[in-house]
Write an enzyme that holds these catalytic residues in place. Structure first.
Site, mmCIF file in Angstrom:
data_model
loop_
_atom_site.group_PDB
_atom_site.id
_atom_site.type_symbol
_atom_site.label_atom_id
_atom_site.label_comp_id
_atom_site.label_asym_id
_atom_site.label_seq_id
_atom_site.Cartn_x
_atom_site.Cartn_y
_atom_site.Cartn_z
ATOM 1 N N ARG A 108 0.842 -1.194 0.000
ATOM 2 C CA ARG A 108 0.000 0.000 0.000
ATOM 3 C C ARG A 108 0.883 1.253 0.000
ATOM 4 O O ARG A 108 1.979 1.255 0.584
ATOM 5 C CB ARG A 108 -0.881 -0.013 1.247
ATOM 6 C CG ARG A 108 -1.843 1.166 1.409
ATOM 7 C CD ARG A 108 -2.937 1.142 0.406
ATOM 8 N NE ARG A 108 -4.106 1.939 0.850
ATOM 9 C CZ ARG A 108 -4.991 2.469 0.025
ATOM 10 N NH1 ARG A 108 -4.853 2.306 -1.283
ATOM 11 N NH2 ARG A 108 -6.034 3.134 0.495
ATOM 12 N N THR A 385 -9.934 0.614 -8.935
ATOM 13 C CA THR A 385 -9.116 -0.463 -8.404
ATOM 14 C C THR A 385 -9.303 -1.662 -9.322
ATOM 15 O O THR A 385 -10.284 -1.755 -10.037
ATOM 16 C CB THR A 385 -9.593 -0.788 -6.974
ATOM 17 O OG1 THR A 385 -9.408 0.369 -6.174
ATOM 18 C CG2 THR A 385 -8.865 -1.962 -6.375
ATOM 19 N N ILE A 404 -4.726 2.836 -8.265
ATOM 20 C CA ILE A 404 -4.250 4.217 -8.153
ATOM 21 C C ILE A 404 -5.417 5.109 -7.703
ATOM 22 O O ILE A 404 -5.368 6.323 -7.819
ATOM 23 C CB ILE A 404 -3.627 4.734 -9.466
ATOM 24 C CG1 ILE A 404 -4.475 4.396 -10.690
ATOM 25 C CG2 ILE A 404 -2.213 4.213 -9.626
ATOM 26 C CD1 ILE A 404 -3.944 4.945 -11.998
ATOM 27 N N ASN A 405 -6.477 4.458 -7.199
ATOM 28 C CA ASN A 405 -7.675 5.083 -6.640
ATOM 29 C C ASN A 405 -8.656 5.461 -7.747
ATOM 30 O O ASN A 405 -9.365 4.587 -8.233
ATOM 31 C CB ASN A 405 -7.340 6.278 -5.753
ATOM 32 C CG ASN A 405 -8.447 6.583 -4.752
ATOM 33 O OD1 ASN A 405 -9.266 5.727 -4.430
ATOM 34 N ND2 ASN A 405 -8.472 7.800 -4.242
ATOM 35 N N SER A 456 -7.743 1.054 3.554
ATOM 36 C CA SER A 456 -8.256 0.601 2.261
ATOM 37 C C SER A 456 -9.396 -0.385 2.475
ATOM 38 O O SER A 456 -9.523 -1.002 3.534
ATOM 39 C CB SER A 456 -7.136 -0.079 1.469
ATOM 40 O OG SER A 456 -7.633 -0.713 0.305
ATOM 41 N N SER A 457 -10.234 -0.532 1.444
ATOM 42 C CA SER A 457 -11.265 -1.564 1.447
ATOM 43 C C SER A 457 -10.872 -2.772 0.602
ATOM 44 O O SER A 457 -11.640 -3.730 0.512
ATOM 45 C CB SER A 457 -12.586 -0.988 0.908
ATOM 46 O OG SER A 457 -13.094 -0.001 1.762
ATOM 47 N N GLY A 477 -14.115 -1.331 -6.770
ATOM 48 C CA GLY A 477 -15.380 -0.719 -6.407
ATOM 49 C C GLY A 477 -15.396 0.126 -5.165
ATOM 50 O O GLY A 477 -16.457 0.333 -4.571
ATOM 51 N N GLY A 478 -14.228 0.618 -4.704
ATOM 52 C CA GLY A 478 -14.241 1.499 -3.542
ATOM 53 C C GLY A 478 -14.862 0.840 -2.328
ATOM 54 O O GLY A 478 -14.512 -0.275 -1.950
#
Length: 573
Positions: A108, A385, A404-405, A456-457, A477-478
């Site tokens: 990360r 993601t 990279i978000n 993070s998820s 998918g955040g």
């Protein structure tokens, strides 16, 4: 719309299936292949066809799942620059056959040394979202190159240069734009033009129109960066010529990443989060991911319920899942962060006793308002993601999620590097209690600190049966990553679906706040009416996540590429 079918070799059986999801149902492929001991076999599932095929070639040539996974990750940094990356970071779960153990590699991104808690607050004390998402300050120190190198060194059998060769070839000699990349380029045009005008020539014609599907593009600067890493190892990125280009761009634009930040970055091996569900072992990513903790927590809450009898996506089953999700996301808001900086109560959150306590407070008949659910007290995370999974017949398996978000991250490409930088600093709690880009609430444990890894998820997850890899999944998918991965697992273990059905089935999501039950199209109107009567506010919309998954069941490999993206690809041999 792109349509692919996998290559059938050595008796592989390839199937095609369709999911009807707005606006147009993409066609995807699933694959299965038998697993005789006389030949090396394996299965790969990812977001992009060429990367999946590159990984498969590694397996065919005698490499293991770790070799194939790293090769795939580097290839996607070329063919899927909106999500695949060397300018971001992620998490990799590895099951090693040699040691019969499962480990987690945390690569990360980290906050730069000069990062401060209030760095994204304006003069009024409010979060400046433009700065936290689309400036040089938004980039964390990238970890992908270090993480991939560590995985190869410790668990792979091929060299870093061998793993990079397909990516370098694709960048130098070109690859066709696919539908996924084309749509991303259309969406991101204004931001890319503003933040990386020098990158336009790679992806857009002289009129500023993105190159259409099928057009061959070449990325010479990225090829140069990848070649430097191939020749000099990770030092090229963290201490050498690539580092110089990153630092030069940071200094010219008010960014924080310094040579010291890059030189000090290290990927780390962590102890996975573990749980059980009805005889299966769940092994997933620990903090700074929240995914593994809350997948295990939600499964613990749901385990005593007979979800199979209540039925897949029935009102009762959805209600129980949604209630469990709300309690988990409430806990996420307070208790999760970087375990190197704060004591995260993982054992308590993932305990059967705490799950029983939550069940005792759940209303099994009606929706509990989110305002009535508070984080528990222990007794003592871009939509772009991407995840992929690889398994081989030696018993090695990899579930990897990296990012990279946002799509193309911060939209910033340091001149000369050929890759976009992440905007992961927005995943910190810039102001505790204020939602991030995905509506997630964070607390002090996820506040900005120098060298901290942002929460993070991402949830790369392995399900083991009798100690051996049975199912590998994860998602993009955040905030939805956790619940998407959870539902793939439940669809297989609880509802008896085959992998293709499990990945394509309609999904739901509840993250505590806002107090809304989101669901994909495909869940019946009668079910929705019942849920509304139970007190839910329902928001029906488009696709959630992309859960490219693989499985080994009864000596047969299965791969399912999620139909929610147009160019996903599962292939085995």
């Amino acid at each position: 719309m792109s349509t692919y079918s996998s290559v059938a070799t050595l008796g592989a059986i390839c199937l095609a299936a369709t999911l009807f999801a707005a606006p147009e149902p993409p066609i995807y492929n699933s694959a299965s292949t038998s697993h005789p001991e006389s030949a090396l076999h394996g299965m790969v599932s990812s977001r992009e066809k060429l990367a999946s095929e590159a990984a498969l070639e590694v397996l065919k040539n005698g490499g293991n799942a770790i070799d194939a996974a790293v090769t795939l990750g580097f290839a996607m940094a070329v063919t899927t620059p909106q999500a695949g990356n060397i300018g971001g970071g992620g998490f990799m779960m590895i099951h090693s056959a040699d040691t019969n153990s499962t480990i987690a590699i945390d690569y990360r991104e980290k906050a730069p040394l000069a990062a401060t808690k209030d760095m994204f607050l304006d003069e009024s004390g409010n979060v400046d979202k433009e700065v936290s998402r689309y400036s040089h300050l938004s980039a964390g120190v990238p970890g992908t190159v270090a993480g991939f190198a560590l995985a190869l060194e410790e668990y792979g059998t091929i060299s870093l240069s061998e793993a990079l060769a397909p990516a370098i070839d694709l960048a130098q000699n070109g690859f066709p734009v696919n539908e996924d990349l084309y749509q991303s380029l259309k969406t991101a045009k204004a931001r890319v033009e503003k933040h990386a005008p020098h990158a336009l020539k790679n992806f857009y014609d002289e009129k500023g129109v993105p190159y259409p599907p099928g057009h061959i593009i070449r990325l010479p600067e990225l090829a140069k960066s990848l070649t430097l890493i191939s020749e000099q190892g990770p030092d090229a990125f963290y201490k050498g010529p690539i580092a110089e280009l990153i630092v030069k761009d940071m200094e010219a634009n008010g960014g924080l990443i310094t040579r010291q930040d890059l030189e000090q970055y290290k990927a780390v091996v962590r102890k996975p989060v573990r749980g059980t569900y009805k005889g299966y072992e769940i092994v997933s990513m620990p903090p700074p991911s929240s995914g593994g903790v809350h997948i295990v927590q939600i499964l613990n809450i749901l385990e005593p319920f007979d979800l199979k009898s209540s039925g897949h996506n029935s009102a009762k089953t959805i209600h129980l899942m949604a209630e469990a999700m709300k309690y988990a996301y409430a806990d996420r808001s307070k208790h999760l962060g970087d375990s190197d900086f704060n004591p995260i109560p993982v054992d308590w959150l993932t305990s059967k006793d705490y799950a029983a306590d939550i069940r005792s407070r759940m209303n099994t008949e009606r929706a509990t308002p989110s305002v009535d659910i508070l984080p528990g007290e222990p007794i003592h995370e871009g939509l772009d993601t991407t995840n992929y999974t690889v398994i081989d017949n030696r018993g090695n398996a990899v579930a990897n999620t990296y990012t990279i978000n946002f799509t193309f991250g911060s939209k910033i490409m340091p001149p000369g590097t050929g890759f976009f930088l992440n905007n992961e600093m927005d995943d910190f709690s810039s102001k505790p209690g204020v939602p991030n880009a995905y509506g997630l609430i964070g607390g002090e444990f996820n506040s900005i600190e120098a060298e901290k890894r942002m929460l993070s998820s991402m949830s790369p997850t392995l399900v083991l049966k009798d100690g051996k890899p049975f199912l590998l999944t994860g998602s993009r998918g955040g905030s939805q990553i956790i619940t998407v991965s959870l539902q793939v697992i439940l669809n297989v273990l609880e509802h008896g679906m085959n992998l293709s059905e499990a990945v394509s089935a309609s999904r739901i999501h509840h993250q505590w706040l806002p107090d809304v039950l989101r669901m994909e199209r495909g869940i019946s109107a009668d079910t929705q009416s019942l849920l509304k009567e139970m007190g839910y506010e329902i928001q029906e919309g488009g696709a959630m996540g992309t859960a490219n998954s693989v499985s080994l069941q009864d000596e047969i490999f299965y791969g399912a590429a999620d139909p929610r993206r147009p160019d996903t690809f599962a292939v085995g041999f």
